[in-house]
Design a protein around this motif. Structure first.
Motif, short mmCIF file in Angstrom:
data_model
loop_
_atom_site.label_atom_id
_atom_site.label_comp_id
_atom_site.label_asym_id
_atom_site.label_seq_id
_atom_site.Cartn_x
_atom_site.Cartn_y
_atom_site.Cartn_z
N ILE A 23 0.84 -1.21 0.00
CA ILE A 23 0.00 0.00 0.00
C ILE A 23 0.87 1.25 0.00
CG2 ILE A 23 -1.63 1.35 1.38
CD1 ILE A 23 -2.85 -1.29 2.31
N ILE A 24 1.93 1.25 0.81
CA ILE A 24 2.82 2.41 0.89
C ILE A 24 3.52 2.65 -0.44
CG2 ILE A 24 4.92 3.29 1.97
CD1 ILE A 24 4.01 1.88 4.54
N LEU A 25 4.02 1.56 -1.04
CA LEU A 25 4.72 1.70 -2.32
C LEU A 25 3.79 2.19 -3.41
CD1 LEU A 25 6.93 -1.53 -2.27
CD2 LEU A 25 7.67 0.83 -1.89
N GLU A 26 2.57 1.67 -3.43
CA GLU A 26 1.60 2.12 -4.43
C GLU A 26 1.17 3.55 -4.15
OE1 GLU A 26 0.40 0.63 -7.11
OE2 GLU A 26 1.50 -1.23 -6.86
N GLY A 27 1.13 3.91 -2.86
CA GLY A 27 0.69 5.25 -2.49
C GLY A 27 1.62 6.34 -2.98
N GLY A 28 2.88 5.96 -3.25
CA GLY A 28 3.82 6.95 -3.77
C GLY A 28 3.51 7.38 -5.19
N GLN A 29 2.57 6.68 -5.84
CA GLN A 29 2.23 7.00 -7.22
C GLN A 29 0.96 7.84 -7.34
OE1 GLN A 29 2.05 3.27 -9.33
NE2 GLN A 29 3.95 2.53 -8.43
N GLY A 30 0.39 8.23 -6.21
CA GLY A 30 -0.83 9.03 -6.26
C GLY A 30 -1.37 9.23 -4.86
N SER A 31 -2.68 9.43 -4.77
CA SER A 31 -3.32 9.60 -3.47
C SER A 31 -3.18 8.34 -2.65
CB SER A 31 -4.80 9.93 -3.67
OG SER A 31 -5.49 9.83 -2.45
N LEU A 32 -2.64 8.48 -1.43
CA LEU A 32 -2.41 7.31 -0.58
C LEU A 32 -3.72 6.61 -0.25
CD1 LEU A 32 -0.44 5.61 1.03
CD2 LEU A 32 -0.70 7.19 2.95
N LEU A 33 -4.79 7.40 -0.01
CA LEU A 33 -6.08 6.79 0.33
C LEU A 33 -6.64 6.00 -0.84
CD1 LEU A 33 -8.44 6.42 2.27
CD2 LEU A 33 -9.39 8.59 1.42
N GLU A 34 -6.64 6.61 -2.02
CA GLU A 34 -7.21 5.94 -3.19
C GLU A 34 -6.41 4.71 -3.58
OE1 GLU A 34 -7.59 8.71 -6.34
OE2 GLU A 34 -9.07 9.97 -5.33
N THR A 35 -5.09 4.88 -3.67
CA THR A 35 -4.25 3.74 -4.07
C THR A 35 -4.24 2.67 -2.98
OG1 THR A 35 -2.30 4.90 -3.22
CG2 THR A 35 -2.74 5.08 -5.57
N GLY A 36 -4.31 3.11 -1.72
CA GLY A 36 -4.34 2.15 -0.63
C GLY A 36 -5.59 1.29 -0.68
N LEU A 37 -6.72 1.92 -0.90
CA LEU A 37 -7.98 1.16 -1.00
C LEU A 37 -7.97 0.24 -2.21
CD1 LEU A 37 -10.57 3.95 -0.07
CD2 LEU A 37 -9.84 2.01 1.34
N PHE A 38 -7.42 0.74 -3.32
CA PHE A 38 -7.36 -0.07 -4.53
C PHE A 38 -6.44 -1.27 -4.33
CE2 PHE A 38 -5.53 -0.81 -8.87
CZ PHE A 38 -6.69 -1.33 -9.43
N THR A 39 -5.31 -1.04 -3.66
CA THR A 39 -4.37 -2.14 -3.39
C THR A 39 -4.98 -3.16 -2.45
OG1 THR A 39 -2.49 -0.63 -3.67
CG2 THR A 39 -2.07 -2.70 -2.53
#
Length: 235
Positions: free
Chosen positions: A125-141
């Protein structure tokens, strides 16, 4: 041997990229073998400790790292990166240590495995969050990881044991070993490419799907040589 053929010593230099790829195969078979010793029931039993424990530990360790490096005059960005880095344990190293000391199937070993799974998911989640909104990417991940787990539960828990049982019925050891390699590597890389989870976690869950089947012991015995050969490169 690794130092001798490495790029930082004179003389022959090995193909580092190829060696790292082979080492990843070792990690896959190592985690696959660990999963063979676990059941989902074991992991579910330690959820009340592993889930909050991992989150609290990562938070406190990250804050400690940030506070310490701020005293050293580091930038906030560098402090956060270091704090997050030291808050995460190596799944492969820890599980290998537990296995070598015979602690993997103890209550402490089960808690450690559950703890590491939570850390793996948070790391993604943290690594994906570096590519955009942490909340949105975190939920998507989380959604992708959750979907992968559901697929493994609904499909893997039924199909994979059935597949190995059918292959075992043919009494072809070569075909059985080939199936082990395909399932372990295929699940791990599919988990990484399509669901965004680590190779280690994908391979671990592949092993878990077979853990309670009638062929689990044979799978473990036949997978052992692969694990030991490739894990040597990882070490």
């Amino acid at each position: 041997a690794g130092i001798i053929i490495g790029p930082f010593t004179p003389g022959f230099v090995g193909d580092v990229d190829s060696i790292l790829e082979l080492a990843e195969i070792g990690i896959v078979f190592l985690m696959f073998g660990v999963g063979l010793h676990f059941s989902l029931r074991d992991l579910w039993m330690v959820r009340d400790i592993a889930l909050p424990g991992a989150l609290i530990q990562m938070t406190l360790t990250t804050l400690w790292g940030i506070g310490l490096t701020q005293l050293w005059g580091w930038s906030l960005e560098a402090s956060v990166i270091l704090g997050l880095t030291i808050s995460m344990a190596s799944t492969v190293v820890l599980l290998r240590g537990l296995e070598d000391h015979g602690l993997l199937n103890t209550i402490h070993g089960r808690v450690a495995v559950g703890w590491l799974i939570v850390e793996d998911i948070v790391t993604v989640i943290i690594l994906e969050g570096g590519q955009g909104s942490l909340l949105e990417t975190g939920l998507f991940t989380l959604a992708k990881a959750g979907f992968f787990v559901v697929v493994m539960l609904l499909v893997g828990m039924r199909f994979v044991p059935w597949l190995f049982a059918r292959i075992a019925f043919t009494k072809s050891r070569e075909l059985f070993i080939l199936t082990i390699a395909v399932v372990a590597l295929g699940t791990a890389f599919a988990a990484s490419e399509f669901f965004g989870v680590s190779l280690a976690l994908g391979a671990f869950l592949a092993g878990v799907t077979i853990s309670e089947s009638t062929t689990s012991y044979q799978v473990g015995a036949d997978a052992l040589p692969f694990r030991e050969v490739f894990a040597t490169l990882w070490r």
